[in-house]
Design a protein around this motif. Structure first.
Motif, PDB file in Angstrom:
ATOM      1  N   UNK A  98       0.826  -1.204   0.000  1.00 24.83           N
ATOM      2  CA  UNK A  98       0.000   0.000   0.000  1.00 24.83           C
ATOM      3  C   UNK A  98       0.862   1.257   0.000  1.00 24.83           C
ATOM      4  N   UNK A  99       1.898   1.257   0.817  1.00 22.56           N
ATOM      5  CA  UNK A  99       2.800   2.418   0.873  1.00 22.56           C
ATOM      6  C   UNK A  99       3.563   2.584  -0.436  1.00 22.56           C
ATOM      7  N   UNK A 100       3.970   1.481  -1.002  1.00 26.03           N
ATOM      8  CA  UNK A 100       4.716   1.537  -2.269  1.00 26.03           C
ATOM      9  C   UNK A 100       3.837   2.089  -3.385  1.00 26.03           C
ATOM     10  N   UNK A 101       2.611   1.605  -3.481  1.00 25.92           N
ATOM     11  CA  UNK A 101       1.702   2.087  -4.535  1.00 25.92           C
ATOM     12  C   UNK A 101       1.425   3.573  -4.367  1.00 25.92           C
ATOM     13  N   UNK A 102       1.210   4.022  -3.133  1.00 31.04           N
ATOM     14  CA  UNK A 102       0.971   5.456  -2.894  1.00 31.04           C
ATOM     15  C   UNK A 102       2.163   6.291  -3.375  1.00 31.04           C
ATOM     16  N   UNK A 143       2.362   9.112  -6.365  1.00 26.32           N
ATOM     17  CA  UNK A 143       2.893  10.467  -6.169  1.00 26.32           C
ATOM     18  C   UNK A 143       3.951  10.786  -7.217  1.00 26.32           C
ATOM     19  N   UNK A 144       4.726   9.790  -7.564  1.00 28.23           N
ATOM     20  CA  UNK A 144       5.781   9.973  -8.567  1.00 28.23           C
ATOM     21  C   UNK A 144       5.245   9.831  -9.988  1.00 28.23           C
ATOM     22  N   UNK A 145       3.928   9.629 -10.087  1.00 29.10           N
ATOM     23  CA  UNK A 145       3.250   9.465 -11.379  1.00 29.10           C
ATOM     24  C   UNK A 145       3.808   8.304 -12.198  1.00 29.10           C
ATOM     25  N   UNK A 146       4.245   7.271 -11.503  1.00 29.14           N
ATOM     26  CA  UNK A 146       4.705   6.046 -12.151  1.00 29.14           C
ATOM     27  C   UNK A 146       3.520   5.110 -12.369  1.00 29.14           C
TER      28      UNK A 146
END
Length: 159
Positions: A28-32, A36-39
């Motif tokens: 969940x933290x990684x996806x957020x 944010x980085x628009x990846x």
């Protein structure tokens, strides 16, 4: 210096020692951060987790690969599974802002799973196919509280 420290810590990190829920919290933290980085722009993982939770909860058989009309079946009854993740973004305040789309298919019941930001189940609903006459509808309290809608109980942990 920080990168060296993290690299040394990661060398001794054994991912198989982490519980399923701890892995999901990290994901969940990684996806957020990726958003944010628009990846990343979508939550593809949500649909897969929703299907997994429903299949485990109801003891269903996953549909064969390539099956387009439903996601699981049991005793000849076909289930389409949809999952939505509730997020704290300001534009997602009400159920009606979530939609069910692509629902005019050949199945008997639609199962809807709401996941929280940490991919935990918030709620799960079962709808008979006959409730849907459009390919896309908003998820409203009227739909969730329909007398033909069944709220499904689930295991609190899938570990």
């Amino acid at each position: 210096l920080l990168l060296k420290y993290l690299h040394n810590k990661m060398e001794h990190f054994v991912i198989s020692d982490i519980s399923e829920q701890e892995l999901l919290d990290l994901l969940s933290k990684i996806i957020s951060e990726l958003k944010k980085r628009e990846i990343m722009k979508t939550n593809d993982i949500v649909g897969e987790l929703g299907e997994h939770y429903v299949i485990e909860t109801l003891g269903l058989n996953p549909a064969l690969k390539g099956q387009k009309d439903y996601d699981a079946e049991k005793d000849g009854i076909r289930y389409e599974i949809k999952a939505r993740q509730r997020v704290k973004e300001p534009y997602r305040k009400k159920n009606s802002q979530y939609r069910l789309n692509g629902i005019l298919k050949n199945y008997d019941f639609l199962i809807l799973v709401f996941l929280d930001e940490n991919f935990r189940i918030e709620s799960m609903y079962k709808f008979p196919r006959k409730l849907f006459n459009k390919n896309e509808i908003p998820i409203t309290n009227k739909l969730l509280n329909n007398p033909e809608t069944e709220r499904i109980r689930w295991k609190t942990s899938f570990v």
